[in-house]
Design a protein around this motif. Structure first.
Motif, PDB file in Angstrom:
ATOM      1  N   THR A   6      46.748  29.448  36.182  1.00 44.59           N
ATOM      2  CA  THR A   6      48.023  30.088  36.618  1.00 44.59           C
ATOM      3  C   THR A   6      49.453  29.791  36.146  1.00 44.59           C
ATOM      4  OG1 THR A   6      48.451  28.333  38.483  1.00 44.59           O
ATOM      5  CG2 THR A   6      47.025  30.369  39.141  1.00 44.59           C
ATOM      6  N   THR A  58      40.935  34.635  34.709  1.00 40.39           N
ATOM      7  CA  THR A  58      42.134  34.746  35.288  1.00 40.39           C
ATOM      8  C   THR A  58      42.701  36.270  34.597  1.00 40.39           C
ATOM      9  OG1 THR A  58      42.233  32.717  36.178  1.00 40.39           O
ATOM     10  CG2 THR A  58      44.446  34.063  35.842  1.00 40.39           C
ATOM     11  N   ARG A  62      43.245  39.905  36.448  1.00 41.48           N
ATOM     12  CA  ARG A  62      44.508  40.106  36.632  1.00 41.48           C
ATOM     13  C   ARG A  62      44.845  41.409  35.753  1.00 41.48           C
ATOM     14  NH1 ARG A  62      48.033  34.852  37.199  1.00 41.48           N
ATOM     15  NH2 ARG A  62      46.986  34.311  39.213  1.00 41.48           N
TER      16      ARG A  62
END
Length: 85
Positions: A6, A58, A62
């Protein structure tokens, strides 16, 4: 020290991957293309393959990387990078 997925700027990473592959399209099957993305991510970020795998997951979650396969031929399979906001 582990890299937090993140904390990575995913847009910047997708743009770096585009430059590395000289295209926003990464050809290959679901697994083949994803492996290429993982290996390139590990190289760009100087992180482990496990960390890179998490970062690629990720990217996918996303919407910065999507898998496309033509329904009529597996040779048309590729990962496509989203390189603009």
């Amino acid at each position: 020290m582990t890299l937090d997925p993140t904390s990575v700027d995913l847009l910047d990473l997708s743009q770096s991957l585009e430059r590395l592959f000289h295209s926003r399209v990464v050809p290959g099957s679901l697994l083949e293309g994803k492996t290429r993305l993982r290996d390139a991510t590990a190289s760009l970020l100087q992180c482990s393959q496990l960390e890179a795998e998490n970062i690629v997951e990720t990217l996918v979650a996303r919407g910065f990387a999507r898998f496309h396969q033509r329904p009529d031929a597996s040779s048309g399979a590729a990962w496509v990078l989203q390189v603009s906001s």
